[in-house]
Design a protein around this motif. Structure first.
Motif, PDB file in Angstrom:
ATOM      1  N   ASP A 291    -114.272  18.522  26.955  1.00  0.00           N
ATOM      2  CA  ASP A 291    -114.076  18.082  25.058  1.00  0.00           C
ATOM      3  C   ASP A 291    -113.786  17.366  26.088  1.00  0.00           C
ATOM      4  OD1 ASP A 291    -115.652  19.705  23.572  1.00  0.00           O
ATOM      5  OD2 ASP A 291    -113.980  20.426  22.918  1.00  0.00           O
ATOM      6  N   ALA A 292    -112.804  17.879  26.909  1.00  0.00           N
ATOM      7  CA  ALA A 292    -112.056  16.243  27.422  1.00  0.00           C
ATOM      8  C   ALA A 292    -112.715  14.725  28.579  1.00  0.00           C
ATOM      9  CB  ALA A 292    -110.462  16.385  28.521  1.00  0.00           C
ATOM     10  N   LYS A 294    -116.636  14.777  28.307  1.00  0.00           N
ATOM     11  CA  LYS A 294    -116.955  14.313  27.378  1.00  0.00           C
ATOM     12  C   LYS A 294    -117.084  13.183  26.674  1.00  0.00           C
ATOM     13  CE  LYS A 294    -119.751  17.211  24.123  1.00  0.00           C
ATOM     14  NZ  LYS A 294    -119.810  18.635  23.432  1.00  0.00           N
ATOM     15  N   GLU A 295    -114.955  13.309  26.166  1.00  0.00           N
ATOM     16  CA  GLU A 295    -114.383  11.710  25.327  1.00  0.00           C
ATOM     17  C   GLU A 295    -114.683  10.898  26.118  1.00  0.00           C
ATOM     18  OE1 GLU A 295    -109.714  11.089  23.909  1.00  0.00           O
ATOM     19  OE2 GLU A 295    -110.310  13.162  24.058  1.00  0.00           O
ATOM     20  N   GLN A 296    -114.441  11.316  28.107  1.00  0.00           N
ATOM     21  CA  GLN A 296    -114.255   9.630  28.880  1.00  0.00           C
ATOM     22  C   GLN A 296    -115.270   9.385  29.028  1.00  0.00           C
ATOM     23  OE1 GLN A 296    -111.295   8.168  29.733  1.00  0.00           O
ATOM     24  NE2 GLN A 296    -110.929   9.913  28.349  1.00  0.00           N
ATOM     25  N   ASP A 298    -118.491   9.379  26.442  1.00  0.00           N
ATOM     26  CA  ASP A 298    -118.050   8.273  25.498  1.00  0.00           C
ATOM     27  C   ASP A 298    -117.864   7.255  25.107  1.00  0.00           C
ATOM     28  OD1 ASP A 298    -119.871  10.799  24.521  1.00  0.00           O
ATOM     29  OD2 ASP A 298    -119.332  11.482  23.132  1.00  0.00           O
ATOM     30  N   ARG A 299    -116.506   7.755  26.215  1.00  0.00           N
ATOM     31  CA  ARG A 299    -115.038   6.118  25.697  1.00  0.00           C
ATOM     32  C   ARG A 299    -116.327   5.272  26.648  1.00  0.00           C
ATOM     33  NH1 ARG A 299    -109.864   6.214  28.847  1.00  0.00           N
ATOM     34  NH2 ARG A 299    -109.210   3.623  29.078  1.00  0.00           N
TER      35      ARG A 299
END
Length: 378
Positions: A291-292, A294-296, A298-299
């Protein structure tokens, strides 16, 4: 008699289809921010490191003996992991090797070879044609739309025309990050039944499946009733164990029987099997980083429009971004800012791995400096 020294490959009786080729490999450069090989940037958790030490120490006590030739315990653990998603997978359906590349090589050794053809929808994973060449399998490029998606009707027509023995579908696709709809995979599978006793196998390469966006299904759901469907995975990406070299696939048990005809004896060392099993016992801790990442990812996607750039929708741990007037020049400019991304050979596009927040900061800062001089139209 002193042997006469050779002057290079041209002096060797190399197979003709290998002449003029270069080895696969991303640049390995000494830079601060290495975002070019789609590694998971997060270190292994301390509890796993402790378990690894114990497992490897135990395995080392019997290094004078050959390992379990069929890796039965490891395959059972892998089957249990794959079954977590709701699809029941039996150990007899699972095969493992030294990275998914070796798995795919064994697939081509068993189902490809001289006089046979493999088809892949390019741009896609560049090792597919390389492994095909290495096994003497002819290669055919499949077609994609301008947005890098697969046109199901055109793809099915091409399969029916060429009748390849092996068809590769990469989902999420590397280097574009695009996932392939299950309906497309189903249609392609059906198309590989050619009649008169002839058929091909369909390989769905899911190396990045764990990074897919919510609602993106796996081809594992299609395995029941499809004995020529193979789904390959790896522990290099989401599990963050690229250095372990452990890949695997799920398929009909008969496919596993076929691969055992071509695998080298004792191909998976005792240490590899022990390390992989220890990692699988810590699945939840290892996948907590997904998830971490994927967050980057999407960022990065969200930040590109403000820089005058765009991206391809990604279900992987990387982003294909552009457009550049000259992608190679943009790659070099980012390297001068101590950021290494991947030039995948698609005009106007580069690929960046989603790293840590600090690595994303460095990449976006460098890209902000580079984009005005290199984006298309400026």
């Amino acid at each position: 008699m002193t042997p006469t020294p050779t002057t290079g490959l041209e002096a060797l009786p190399l197979r003709p289809e290998l002449r003029g080729r270069t080895p696969y490999g991303a640049p390995q450069l000494q830079v601060t921010h290495r975002l070019n090989t789609n590694e998971n940037p997060h270190p292994l958790p301390a509890e796993l490191l402790a378990s690894l030490g114990e497992a490897l120490g135990h395995a080392a006590l019997e290094l004078n003996r050959y390992p379990d030739r069929d890796a039965v315990a490891l395959r059972s653990d892998l089957a249990a992991y794959l079954s977590r998603g709701g699809e029941h997978v039996e150990p007899a359906q699972v095969w493992a090797a030294n990275g998914s590349n070796e798995v795919l090589q064994q697939v081509l050794q068993a189902f490809g070879g001289a006089g046979r053809t493999a088809l892949g929808f390019t741009p896609s994973y560049s090792m597919h044609p390389i492994i095909s060449a290495g096994t003497g399998t002819a290669w055919a490029d499949g077609h994609r739309r301008a947005d890098f998606t697969i046109d199901p009707a055109a793809a099915v027509a091409q399969v029916r025309e060429l009748r390849p023995d092996v068809v590769f579908v990469t989902s999420p696709n590397n280097p574009t990050g695009t996932a392939v709809a299950l309906q497309t995979i189903t249609e392609l599978y059906d198309a590989t039944s050619y009649g008169h006793g002839r058929a091909g196998v369909l390989v769905v390469d899911e190396a990045y499946a764990e990074f897919a966006r919510t609602g993106t299904p796996s081809a594992l759901t299609l395995l029941p009733g499809r004995p020529r469907l193979l789904v390959s995975r790896t522990m290099s990406k989401a599990f963050g164990m690229a250095g372990l070299r452990l890949g695997y696939l799920a398929a009909d048990p008969a496919v596993v029987d076929a691969l055992q005809l071509v695998r080298l004896p004792y191909h998976l060392s005792s240490l590899t099997q022990a390390a992989a099993r220890a990692a699988l016992a810590h699945t939840d801790a290892l996948l907590a980083t997904v998830d971490a990442v994927k967050e980057q990812r999407d960022r990065i996607v969200a930040a590109l429009p403000a820089l005058g750039l765009t991206s391809v929708p990604s279900d992987a741990n990387f982003v294909l971004f552009g457009r550049f007037a000259d992608a190679s020049a943009a790659w070099r400019a980012l390297l001068e800012h101590d950021v290494l991304v991947r030039d995948v050979g698609i005009p106007g596009w580069l690929r960046v791995t989603a790293g840590t927040p600090a690595e994303t900061d460095a990449f976006l800062t460098a890209l902000g400096e580079v984009a005005p001089d290199h984006r298309l139209g400026d």
